[in-house]
Scaffold this motif. Sequence first.
Motif, PDB file in Angstrom:
ATOM      1  N   VAL A  36       0.834  -1.201   0.000  1.00 46.77           N
ATOM      2  CA  VAL A  36       0.000   0.000   0.000  1.00 46.77           C
ATOM      3  C   VAL A  36       0.868   1.250   0.000  1.00 46.77           C
ATOM      4  CG1 VAL A  36      -1.904  -1.135   1.223  1.00 46.77           C
ATOM      5  CG2 VAL A  36      -0.153   0.085   2.527  1.00 46.77           C
ATOM      6  N   THR A  37       0.258   2.367  -0.291  1.00 43.95           N
ATOM      7  CA  THR A  37       0.908   3.661  -0.110  1.00 43.95           C
ATOM      8  C   THR A  37       0.573   4.128   1.295  1.00 43.95           C
ATOM      9  OG1 THR A  37       0.696   4.187  -2.454  1.00 43.95           O
ATOM     10  CG2 THR A  37       1.024   6.034  -0.950  1.00 43.95           C
ATOM     11  N   ALA A  38       1.602   4.530   2.046  1.00 41.78           N
ATOM     12  CA  ALA A  38       1.397   4.971   3.422  1.00 41.78           C
ATOM     13  C   ALA A  38       1.802   6.430   3.571  1.00 41.78           C
ATOM     14  CB  ALA A  38       2.213   4.102   4.375  1.00 41.78           C
ATOM     15  N   THR A  39       0.892   7.210   4.106  1.00 43.28           N
ATOM     16  CA  THR A  39       1.152   8.594   4.457  1.00 43.28           C
ATOM     17  C   THR A  39       0.920   8.726   5.961  1.00 43.28           C
ATOM     18  OG1 THR A  39      -1.137   9.122   3.854  1.00 43.28           O
ATOM     19  CG2 THR A  39       0.553   9.527   2.174  1.00 43.28           C
ATOM     20  N   GLU A  88       5.469  -2.222   7.712  1.00 46.64           N
ATOM     21  CA  GLU A  88       6.902  -2.321   7.423  1.00 46.64           C
ATOM     22  C   GLU A  88       7.597  -1.013   7.807  1.00 46.64           C
ATOM     23  OE1 GLU A  88       9.692  -3.107   3.472  1.00 46.64           O
ATOM     24  OE2 GLU A  88       7.588  -2.589   3.217  1.00 46.64           O
ATOM     25  N   GLY A  89       8.669  -1.112   8.582  1.00 45.31           N
ATOM     26  CA  GLY A  89       9.428   0.061   8.991  1.00 45.31           C
ATOM     27  C   GLY A  89       9.015   0.636  10.334  1.00 45.31           C
ATOM     28  N   LEU A  90       7.916   0.153  10.891  1.00 43.91           N
ATOM     29  CA  LEU A  90       7.446   0.626  12.193  1.00 43.91           C
ATOM     30  C   LEU A  90       7.289  -0.559  13.139  1.00 43.91           C
ATOM     31  CD1 LEU A  90       4.705   3.188  11.071  1.00 43.91           C
ATOM     32  CD2 LEU A  90       7.043   3.681  11.805  1.00 43.91           C
ATOM     33  N   THR A  91       7.422  -0.311  14.418  1.00 48.57           N
ATOM     34  CA  THR A  91       7.278  -1.385  15.401  1.00 48.57           C
ATOM     35  C   THR A  91       5.870  -1.386  15.971  1.00 48.57           C
ATOM     36  OG1 THR A  91       8.067   0.031  17.182  1.00 48.57           O
ATOM     37  CG2 THR A  91       9.716  -1.317  16.058  1.00 48.57           C
ATOM     38  N   GLY A  92       5.446  -2.535  16.423  1.00 47.12           N
ATOM     39  CA  GLY A  92       4.164  -2.650  17.085  1.00 47.12           C
ATOM     40  C   GLY A  92       3.018  -2.950  16.130  1.00 47.12           C
ATOM     41  N   VAL A  93       1.855  -3.055  16.731  1.00 47.20           N
ATOM     42  CA  VAL A  93       0.636  -3.346  15.982  1.00 47.20           C
ATOM     43  C   VAL A  93      -0.254  -2.114  16.040  1.00 47.20           C
ATOM     44  CG1 VAL A  93      -1.411  -4.812  15.879  1.00 47.20           C
ATOM     45  CG2 VAL A  93       0.787  -5.814  16.505  1.00 47.20           C
ATOM     46  N   LEU A 120       5.662  14.709   8.578  1.00 44.17           N
ATOM     47  CA  LEU A 120       6.381  15.189   7.390  1.00 44.17           C
ATOM     48  C   LEU A 120       7.612  14.335   7.114  1.00 44.17           C
ATOM     49  CD1 LEU A 120       6.140  19.055   7.908  1.00 44.17           C
ATOM     50  CD2 LEU A 120       4.975  17.688   6.163  1.00 44.17           C
ATOM     51  N   GLN A 121       8.294  13.924   8.174  1.00 44.99           N
ATOM     52  CA  GLN A 121       9.481  13.077   8.007  1.00 44.99           C
ATOM     53  C   GLN A 121       9.086  11.728   7.397  1.00 44.99           C
ATOM     54  OE1 GLN A 121      11.721  12.486  11.583  1.00 44.99           O
ATOM     55  NE2 GLN A 121      13.332  11.356  10.550  1.00 44.99           N
ATOM     56  N   TRP A 122       7.943  11.172   7.806  1.00 46.76           N
ATOM     57  CA  TRP A 122       7.474   9.905   7.227  1.00 46.76           C
ATOM     58  C   TRP A 122       7.195  10.101   5.742  1.00 46.76           C
ATOM     59  CZ3 TRP A 122       7.185   4.851   8.242  1.00 46.76           C
ATOM     60  CH2 TRP A 122       6.403   4.072   7.383  1.00 46.76           C
ATOM     61  N   GLY A 123       6.506  11.177   5.405  1.00 46.56           N
ATOM     62  CA  GLY A 123       6.202  11.471   4.007  1.00 46.56           C
ATOM     63  C   GLY A 123       5.211  10.507   3.403  1.00 46.56           C
ATOM     64  N   LYS A 124       5.546  10.028   2.215  1.00 43.87           N
ATOM     65  CA  LYS A 124       4.699   9.105   1.463  1.00 43.87           C
ATOM     66  C   LYS A 124       5.585   7.962   1.007  1.00 43.87           C
ATOM     67  CE  LYS A 124       2.075   9.096  -2.853  1.00 43.87           C
ATOM     68  NZ  LYS A 124       1.655   9.927  -3.993  1.00 43.87           N
ATOM     69  N   LYS A 125       5.208   6.732   1.367  1.00 47.48           N
ATOM     70  CA  LYS A 125       6.033   5.564   1.046  1.00 47.48           C
ATOM     71  C   LYS A 125       5.161   4.409   0.577  1.00 47.48           C
ATOM     72  CE  LYS A 125       9.174   6.553   4.865  1.00 47.48           C
ATOM     73  NZ  LYS A 125       9.796   6.080   6.064  1.00 47.48           N
ATOM     74  N   ARG A 126       5.739   3.559  -0.227  1.00 45.41           N
ATOM     75  CA  ARG A 126       5.117   2.268  -0.552  1.00 45.41           C
ATOM     76  C   ARG A 126       5.648   1.288   0.476  1.00 45.41           C
ATOM     77  NH1 ARG A 126       0.953   1.146  -3.631  1.00 45.41           N
ATOM     78  NH2 ARG A 126       1.857  -0.570  -4.734  1.00 45.41           N
ATOM     79  N   VAL A 127       4.756   0.652   1.224  1.00 42.17           N
ATOM     80  CA  VAL A 127       5.163  -0.285   2.266  1.00 42.17           C
ATOM     81  C   VAL A 127       4.308  -1.541   2.199  1.00 42.17           C
ATOM     82  CG1 VAL A 127       5.976   1.498   3.870  1.00 42.17           C
ATOM     83  CG2 VAL A 127       3.608   0.713   4.004  1.00 42.17           C
ATOM     84  N   CYS A 128       4.853  -2.584   2.767  1.00 45.93           N
ATOM     85  CA  CYS A 128       4.108  -3.827   2.915  1.00 45.93           C
ATOM     86  C   CYS A 128       3.472  -3.805   4.306  1.00 45.93           C
ATOM     87  CB  CYS A 128       5.045  -5.028   2.778  1.00 45.93           C
ATOM     88  SG  CYS A 128       4.166  -6.599   2.872  1.00 45.93           S
TER      89      CYS A 128
END
Length: 138
Positions: A36-39, A88-93, A120-128
């Motif tokens: 997905v795209t994550a913002t 993906e890239g973050l901890t926890g549920v 703003l630092q997170w921005g927009k990413k494609r993540v699983c």
Amino acid sequence: MKKLCFILLIVLFSCEDHKTKTSTFEDGFSWNSALVTATAYNSLKYQTSSNPNITAFGDSLKPGLKYIAVSRDLLSRGLKHNTPVKIEGLTGVYLVKDKMHSRWRNRIDIYMGVNVDSALQWGKKRVCIDYGLPKNQE
């Protein structure tokens, strides 16, 4: 004496195989994946609505909570209210607690409290993401 030690060893090793495993929160779900795209978003009036602390599902937002909003097309894939999600890239549920405007597709929005810099630092990413669907109770 040797016989007693032998019996004791048998008991110890046989108990090892039959220990009950403690189940975890995650064991109650079948996990699926999606790309997905994550913002990110904040609970601020100019980013959401006149009441930025209430989600579309009626939940209250408070900084520090691990919540996400999902695009409405993901609702039909099982990412409904309170669905657990690992990002993906973050901890926890994280839990699905909000839904996005209908114009968005295949997207999640990660709640980052009132910390605009983090968003703003997170921005927009494609993540699983991995999301849990409750296992059928039989």
